[in-house]
Design a protein around this motif. Structure first.
Motif, PDB file in Angstrom:
ATOM      1  N   GLN A  74       2.185 -10.063 -26.702  1.00 60.65           N
ATOM      2  CA  GLN A  74       2.946 -11.248 -26.290  1.00 60.65           C
ATOM      3  C   GLN A  74       2.060 -12.268 -25.594  1.00 60.65           C
ATOM      4  OE1 GLN A  74       6.254  -9.102 -24.146  1.00 60.65           O
ATOM      5  NE2 GLN A  74       7.370 -10.899 -24.841  1.00 60.65           N
ATOM      6  N   LYS A  75       1.173 -11.783 -24.721  1.00 55.66           N
ATOM      7  CA  LYS A  75       0.297 -12.694 -23.986  1.00 55.66           C
ATOM      8  C   LYS A  75      -0.669 -13.388 -24.940  1.00 55.66           C
ATOM      9  CE  LYS A  75      -0.359 -13.142 -19.981  1.00 55.66           C
ATOM     10  NZ  LYS A  75       0.120 -14.111 -18.969  1.00 55.66           N
ATOM     11  N   ASN A 122       0.440  -9.244  -6.452  1.00 51.28           N
ATOM     12  CA  ASN A 122       0.704  -9.108  -7.883  1.00 51.28           C
ATOM     13  C   ASN A 122       0.448 -10.426  -8.598  1.00 51.28           C
ATOM     14  OD1 ASN A 122       2.995  -9.466 -10.146  1.00 51.28           O
ATOM     15  ND2 ASN A 122       2.348  -7.333 -10.025  1.00 51.28           N
ATOM     16  N   ARG A 123      -0.208 -10.347  -9.746  1.00 51.54           N
ATOM     17  CA  ARG A 123      -0.573 -11.559 -10.476  1.00 51.54           C
ATOM     18  C   ARG A 123       0.635 -12.404 -10.832  1.00 51.54           C
ATOM     19  NH1 ARG A 123      -4.239 -13.381 -14.636  1.00 51.54           N
ATOM     20  NH2 ARG A 123      -5.913 -12.328 -13.555  1.00 51.54           N
ATOM     21  N   ASP A 124       1.670 -11.770 -11.350  1.00 50.54           N
ATOM     22  CA  ASP A 124       2.805 -12.538 -11.855  1.00 50.54           C
ATOM     23  C   ASP A 124       3.647 -13.142 -10.740  1.00 50.54           C
ATOM     24  OD1 ASP A 124       1.923 -11.684 -14.319  1.00 50.54           O
ATOM     25  OD2 ASP A 124       3.325 -10.014 -14.412  1.00 50.54           O
ATOM     26  N   PRO A 170       5.261 -14.059 -21.578  1.00 54.91           N
ATOM     27  CA  PRO A 170       6.230 -13.133 -20.969  1.00 54.91           C
ATOM     28  C   PRO A 170       6.249 -13.193 -19.451  1.00 54.91           C
ATOM     29  CG  PRO A 170       4.339 -11.926 -21.832  1.00 54.91           C
ATOM     30  CD  PRO A 170       4.211 -13.329 -22.320  1.00 54.91           C
ATOM     31  N   THR A 171       5.208 -13.747 -18.839  1.00 50.32           N
ATOM     32  CA  THR A 171       5.183 -13.796 -17.379  1.00 50.32           C
ATOM     33  C   THR A 171       5.656 -15.138 -16.837  1.00 50.32           C
ATOM     34  OG1 THR A 171       2.885 -14.556 -17.354  1.00 50.32           O
ATOM     35  CG2 THR A 171       3.248 -12.188 -17.309  1.00 50.32           C
ATOM     36  N   GLN A 186     -14.154   1.177  -0.632  1.00 46.14           N
ATOM     37  CA  GLN A 186     -13.359   2.231  -1.265  1.00 46.14           C
ATOM     38  C   GLN A 186     -14.043   2.859  -2.472  1.00 46.14           C
ATOM     39  OE1 GLN A 186      -9.689  -0.438  -1.298  1.00 46.14           O
ATOM     40  NE2 GLN A 186      -8.757   1.558  -0.999  1.00 46.14           N
ATOM     41  N   ARG A 223      -0.077   1.260 -12.268  1.00 43.76           N
ATOM     42  CA  ARG A 223       0.933   1.197 -11.202  1.00 43.76           C
ATOM     43  C   ARG A 223       2.284   1.744 -11.657  1.00 43.76           C
ATOM     44  NH1 ARG A 223      -1.023  -1.863  -6.981  1.00 43.76           N
ATOM     45  NH2 ARG A 223      -2.778  -3.222  -7.510  1.00 43.76           N
ATOM     46  N   ILE A 237       7.053  -5.826  -5.883  1.00 48.72           N
ATOM     47  CA  ILE A 237       7.535  -7.065  -6.491  1.00 48.72           C
ATOM     48  C   ILE A 237       9.059  -7.097  -6.507  1.00 48.72           C
ATOM     49  CG2 ILE A 237       5.491  -7.519  -7.870  1.00 48.72           C
ATOM     50  CD1 ILE A 237       6.787  -6.164 -10.220  1.00 48.72           C
ATOM     51  N   GLU A 297      -4.944  -7.052 -16.950  1.00 44.55           N
ATOM     52  CA  GLU A 297      -3.582  -7.067 -16.427  1.00 44.55           C
ATOM     53  C   GLU A 297      -2.779  -5.887 -16.952  1.00 44.55           C
ATOM     54  OE1 GLU A 297      -1.904  -9.147 -14.130  1.00 44.55           O
ATOM     55  OE2 GLU A 297      -4.042  -9.371 -13.725  1.00 44.55           O
ATOM     56  N   GLN A 310      -6.691 -13.489  -7.042  1.00 44.85           N
ATOM     57  CA  GLN A 310      -7.990 -13.136  -7.612  1.00 44.85           C
ATOM     58  C   GLN A 310      -8.521 -11.833  -7.032  1.00 44.85           C
ATOM     59  OE1 GLN A 310      -9.452 -14.700 -10.000  1.00 44.85           O
ATOM     60  NE2 GLN A 310     -11.623 -14.205  -9.941  1.00 44.85           N
ATOM     61  N   TRP A 311      -8.258 -11.622  -5.744  1.00 40.48           N
ATOM     62  CA  TRP A 311      -8.723 -10.404  -5.092  1.00 40.48           C
ATOM     63  C   TRP A 311      -7.748  -9.250  -5.292  1.00 40.48           C
ATOM     64  CZ3 TRP A 311      -9.808 -13.439   0.034  1.00 40.48           C
ATOM     65  CH2 TRP A 311     -11.001 -14.153  -0.114  1.00 40.48           C
ATOM     66  N   ASP A 312      -6.728  -9.455  -6.097  1.00 34.02           N
ATOM     67  CA  ASP A 312      -5.741  -8.419  -6.392  1.00 34.02           C
ATOM     68  C   ASP A 312      -4.954  -7.974  -5.169  1.00 34.02           C
ATOM     69  OD1 ASP A 312      -6.230  -7.926  -9.283  1.00 34.02           O
ATOM     70  OD2 ASP A 312      -8.220  -7.373  -8.557  1.00 34.02           O
ATOM     71  N   MET A 370      -7.285  -0.889  -9.392  1.00 34.94           N
ATOM     72  CA  MET A 370      -7.673  -2.251  -9.759  1.00 34.94           C
ATOM     73  C   MET A 370      -7.676  -3.191  -8.553  1.00 34.94           C
ATOM     74  SD  MET A 370      -8.382  -1.880 -12.955  1.00 34.94           S
ATOM     75  CE  MET A 370      -8.371  -3.346 -13.972  1.00 34.94           C
ATOM     76  N   SER A 371      -7.126  -2.729  -7.425  1.00 31.51           N
ATOM     77  CA  SER A 371      -7.168  -3.519  -6.194  1.00 31.51           C
ATOM     78  C   SER A 371      -8.177  -2.956  -5.204  1.00 31.51           C
ATOM     79  CB  SER A 371      -5.798  -3.522  -5.508  1.00 31.51           C
ATOM     80  OG  SER A 371      -4.856  -4.173  -6.295  1.00 31.51           O
ATOM     81  N   GLN A 415       1.855  -5.716  -3.854  1.00 30.79           N
ATOM     82  CA  GLN A 415       2.217  -5.292  -5.196  1.00 30.79           C
ATOM     83  C   GLN A 415       3.671  -4.853  -5.281  1.00 30.79           C
ATOM     84  OE1 GLN A 415       0.243  -5.713  -7.707  1.00 30.79           O
ATOM     85  NE2 GLN A 415      -1.640  -6.226  -6.603  1.00 30.79           N
ATOM     86  N   HIS A 417      -4.159  -5.473   3.074  1.00 33.64           N
ATOM     87  CA  HIS A 417      -4.685  -4.662   1.977  1.00 33.64           C
ATOM     88  C   HIS A 417      -3.806  -3.430   1.763  1.00 33.64           C
ATOM     89  CE1 HIS A 417      -7.511  -2.484  -0.591  1.00 33.64           C
ATOM     90  NE2 HIS A 417      -8.090  -3.648  -0.793  1.00 33.64           N
ATOM     91  N   GLY A 418      -3.576  -3.104   0.496  1.00 28.89           N
ATOM     92  CA  GLY A 418      -2.582  -2.093   0.159  1.00 28.89           C
ATOM     93  C   GLY A 418      -3.001  -0.656   0.372  1.00 28.89           C
ATOM     94  N   SER A 419      -4.204  -0.431   0.897  1.00 31.39           N
ATOM     95  CA  SER A 419      -4.644   0.950   1.109  1.00 31.39           C
ATOM     96  C   SER A 419      -4.864   1.180   2.592  1.00 31.39           C
ATOM     97  CB  SER A 419      -5.938   1.191   0.348  1.00 31.39           C
ATOM     98  OG  SER A 419      -6.955   0.399   0.898  1.00 31.39           O
ATOM     99  N   ASP A 466      -3.690   2.262  -7.717  1.00 30.03           N
ATOM    100  CA  ASP A 466      -4.041   0.905  -7.276  1.00 30.03           C
ATOM    101  C   ASP A 466      -5.542   0.652  -7.399  1.00 30.03           C
ATOM    102  OD1 ASP A 466      -4.705   2.705  -5.293  1.00 30.03           O
ATOM    103  OD2 ASP A 466      -4.256   1.333  -3.650  1.00 30.03           O
TER     104      ASP A 466
END
Lengths: 311, 544
Positions: free
Chosen positions: B517-518, A250-252, A67-68, B301, B503, A160, B496, A245-247, B294-295, A158, A133-135, B292
């Motif tokens: 699906q994955k 976004n992975r996709d 799906p990705t 933090q 989020r 997207i 994931e 890997q470090w998030d 997971m990040s 993140q 970094h998102g924070s 967030d």
């Protein structure tokens, strides 16, 4: 004629040996391994286990059903397309800009642009990890919040798709632009200075000199950098790997085809060399086709003319 | 032209041979063997004599380990084992010595695993490899680690002292491939000071959790209260897991499972997974859990938020207890510093991971680390082909010795992991022994003492030992993630999915479908996983 052939063979043999050892044999082995179940580096066990097109079937099955995968394709197209433009035209812009200024200043300026390329991948990626970094610990978020422009931290990577895409393009663009800069600078320095001086005497501006004289004379180099960077971006993944890997992103929408295949083959507990080899073959074919099309579209043959002997 | 053609053919053949595709046949040699009796000293002496008779004066071994900063006994346990065997040999007049040439220790156990995987075929990996049991199946399946089933039978009395679930975790297809090195539990930590602000009485809470009375609906209630009343910024902080996500505790807490022993397949238990994702989604949507998370950065933090009291609940691990003391995560009052043991005790309550809903049971999750022996152990030593069996059995004796109760107990106390042997668990409760450890008045080599001195000073005290004794009961409730070569791939997909529901990218039901699906996208993973059950229609959370 026989003597000539013997002489040619003698002088060419070192290069032929090198081509065989380092190009043809690895190529054949890669294709062969892609038809085995090779995994976890277990050569003894899997090298003799021939499975035909199993790995290719598995790859194409994943491409169809994951799906990705659509996001991966989009990301690849956007990443390669935009970063390619940045690397080629950014490099060209830098080369032209430094061509017209004092050589000492120009060298210092170019050195700055080489820093990203000279930095170890992990260090370089870590810098941008903390920057984006998102924070609130992210440098960019921290600055914007102190300036009162935003009240909450924004997880840039993140957002997207364009947040993730912007970061990966930016990070890789900074690294890649220096390659074009170096090639173009070298090419520009080969252009006889007299042409530039004559144009100046005739009242041409820097822009006119660039457009009418300099750029046409480095067409071949432009084509070379374009093709090379295209092939390179199609298969690059180290910086992307760390950011995903470090998030940070976004992975996709941070994963290109090359990274997708790397993660599938190596990122899930097992190390599937057979699958990776099949992917490498596919990417090579895509690269060859892409390179060939690029050369055709830009009329490579017409540039390969016998010199007129003017110089 | 014919000469050129012959040249080319010769080059191709040469290249193929040079690549190692052909040739390299093994030559057979006679080999020395030794029988293990179960009497450690006797066996060690016997092996030492055989080595001496074969002119071997020195046996080189290397030890590879990984983990958090306080877990260095994962490699120094091997160093100490070598010293103890050397002493036996010296006492018996045997002129042979074990030398540990390398103590390779890295922070990421996943990276250590990948390095071992790529170097073992080349003969460049450590002779001893201590890592998560989760990687043991792949290593065993590829023949990269030694099958010690027969050796262990001779030492059954030692094996019987290990907790049974941990021995099972060291097996693959019924065969034993390593010895447990440590384990842990994943307690739910509760800030006592934050709880007091909202009238949350913690007395006897652990019993309520054990009985299944206190569930995740109650967690939600109190987390929301803490947030709404301004007692804490967050209601819950949890780990962000990767190839081995700790959050799968939720699956077990909702009565689900991950593996079917009858079919040997992994299981996606849809109802349990859905409930897990729903809880995550609900907490995040209500602002009780960072969307967030997971990040989040571990050092900047996650840990600071917990130790500075900005959350009521934290899903953590037993090793947090001492890590909070040795790492400078606490920055209130200016300069960052580690917590004092008294502060950790005063601020943190700990209990099992509560049942997902009424009628289910509380759980915890363990990731045992296992000592594994390279199937090529000792290969760099003289006459390896002849003495292979001897070197392998010596390596096994090294593991037995490295598992001595005192070595295991030392590791347990200084790293806040749980002991794997009952005898070690007893030692931890021994006040005299703890005092000896504090002053390093123990039978240990100088090398080991020097490497753990700072950690000992920072971690050894009655409060920390009491904590370990208190949480050992959690091993009775523990679950292990499946030992299956494809499990890391499934775990990655779970991670994931959790990130997406947190989020708000997906609703819980969409995330469950995403997981399915994955799984189905990869033919090999599809064959290895069963999808069981359906998304429950009328399930509600929180429940009254």
């Amino acid at each position: 004629m026989r003597g000539k052939v013997r002489d040619l063979s003698f002088f060419l043999s070192p290069m032929i040996i090198m081509v065989f050892l380092f190009y043809l044999i690895p190529l054949v082995m890669t294709v062969y391994i892609s038809m085995t179940r090779m995994r976890n580096w277990n050569v003894d066990r899997y090298l003799t286990e021939f499975v035909g097109l199993y790995n290719y079937d598995r790859l194409f099955y994943m491409f169809q059903h994951d799906p990705t995968f659509k996001a991966v394709v989009l990301t690849t197209l956007v990443f390669v397309g935009i970063t390619l433009m940045i690397n080629v035209f950014g490099g060209l812009a830098l080369a032209l800009a430094t061509f017209f200024i004092n050589e000492k200043s120009a060298s210092s300026y170019r050195l700055l642009w080489l820093l990203p390329r000279m930095s170890p991948i992990a260090v370089y990626s870590l810098v941008w990890y903390y920057f984006f970094h998102g924070s609130e610990i992210g440098t960019l978020n921290s600055v914007l919040m102190h300036l009162g422009l935003i009240s909450e931290p924004i997880p840039w990577g993140q957002v997207i798709p364009w947040g993730a895409w912007s970061i990966i393009i930016f990070v890789n663009g900074l690294v890649g632009v220096s390659f074009g800069m170096i090639v173009f600078t070298s090419a520009l320095n080969q252009i006889p200075r007299e042409l530039v001086v004559a144009a100046r005497v005739d009242g041409a501006s820097s822009w006119q000199i660039s457009r009418r004289i300099l750029i046409p004379m480095i067409k071949w180099h432009l084509l070379y950098v374009l093709t090379w960077q295209f092939l390179s971006l199609l298969t690059t993944y180290p910086h992307l790997f760390l950011l995903v890997q470090w998030d940070l992103v976004n992975r996709d929408y941070g994963t290109t085809l090359a990274l997708y295949v790397f993660n599938t083959a190596f990122g899930r507990g097992e190390q599937d060399q057979g699958l990776a080899a099949a992917a490498a073959v596919i990417l090579s074919i895509i690269g060859i086709i892409g390179g060939f099309v690029t050369l055709k579209v830009l009329k490579f043959e017409r540039m390969m003319r016998r010199p007129r002997g003017d110089f | 032209m014919r000469a050129a053609a012959l040249w080319l053919v010769a080059l191709v053949v040469f290249g193929v041979i040079a690549s190692g595709c052909i040739g390299g046949e093994e030559t057979k040699t006679s080999s020395a063997e030794v029988q293990l009796t179960g009497d450690f000293t006797k066996d060690a002496v016997e092996i030492g004599k055989i080595l001496e008779q074969n002119g071997v004066k020195e046996v080189k071994f290397s030890a590879w380990g990984s983990g958090d900063p306080n877990s260095v006994m994962r490699v120094y346990g091997i160093v100490e084992a070598a010293r103890r065997i050397n002493k036996i040999w010296a006492d018996n007049g045997i002129n042979v010595k074990i030398v540990i040439t390398d103590t390779h220790y890295v922070a990421s156990f996943q990276d250590a695993y990948k390095e071992y995987l790529s170097k073992q075929p080349l003969g460049q990996a450590g002779d001893f490899f201590v890592n998560s049991y989760a990687f043991l199946p792949t290593l065993a399946d590829e023949g990269y680690i030694l099958d010690i089933t027969d050796y262990a039978k001779a030492y059954q009395s030692v094996i019987d002292d290990f907790y049974p679930s941990l021995i099972e975790a060291s097996k693959y297809n019924g065969k034993l491939y390593g010895l447990p090195q440590d384990t842990e539990a994943r307690p739910l930590y509760i800030r006592k000071d934050v709880a007091a602000k909202i009238g949350f009485d913690l007395n006897g809470l652990d019993e309520k959790v054990k009985n299944g009375e206190f569930t995740w609906s109650d967690i939600y209630y109190w987390a929301k209260k803490a947030k709404d009343e301004g007692a804490a910024e967050w209601g819950l902080i949890h780990r962000k897991g990767s190839a081995h996500p700790d959050l799968i505790q939720f699956i077990f807490a909702f009565g689900g499972r991950l593996y079917d022993p009858n079919t040997g397949k992994l299981v996606v238990d849809v109802p349990a997974v859905y409930k897990w994702l729903y809880v995550e989604w609900k907490f995040a949507r209500d602002g009780l859990l960072p969307e967030d998370i997971m990040s989040w950065d571990w050092a900047k933090q996650i840990h600071p938020t917990v130790v500075e009291g900005r959350t009521l609940f934290d899903i953590g691990g037993t090793w947090y207890w001492t890590e909070w003391q040795t790492k400078q995560y606490y920055a209130k009052g200016g300069t960052p510093r580690g917590l004092k043991p008294e502060e950790v005790k005063e601020w943190f309550y700990y209990t099992l991971f509560p049942a997902g809903e009424k009628g289910e049971k509380p759980v915890t999750l363990s990731q045992p680390f296992v000592w594994m022996i390279n199937s090529k152990a000792g290969q760099l030593n003289p006459k390896y082909d002849e003495l292979k069996d001897v070197y392998h059995k010596l390596a096994f004796l090294m593991l037995i010795k490295a598992s001595d109760p005192d070595i295991n107990a030392i590791h347990s106390v200084i790293s806040a992991h749980l002991p794997v042997r009952k005898a070690a668990a007893e030692l931890i409760k021994d006040e005299k022994w703890l005092n000896d450890l504090k002053s390093l008045n123990l039978d240990l080599s100088d090398e080991v003492k020097n490497n753990i001195r700072d950690i000992v000073q920072a971690t050894v005290n009655p409060i920390n030992a009491q904590f370990l004794a208190d949480v050992s009961y959690m091993l009775e409730y523990t679950h292990l993630a499946p030992a299956h070569p494809k499990y890391p791939a499934l775990a990655d997909i779970f991670k994931e999915a959790v990130d997406k529901v947190l989020r708000g990218e997906m609703k819980p039901d969409e995330a469950v479908n995403y997981i399915i699906q994955k799984v189905n996208a990869d033919p090999e993973l599809k064959d290895a996983v069963e999808i069981q059950g359906e998304i429950p229609k009328d399930w509600k959370f929180p429940q009254g």
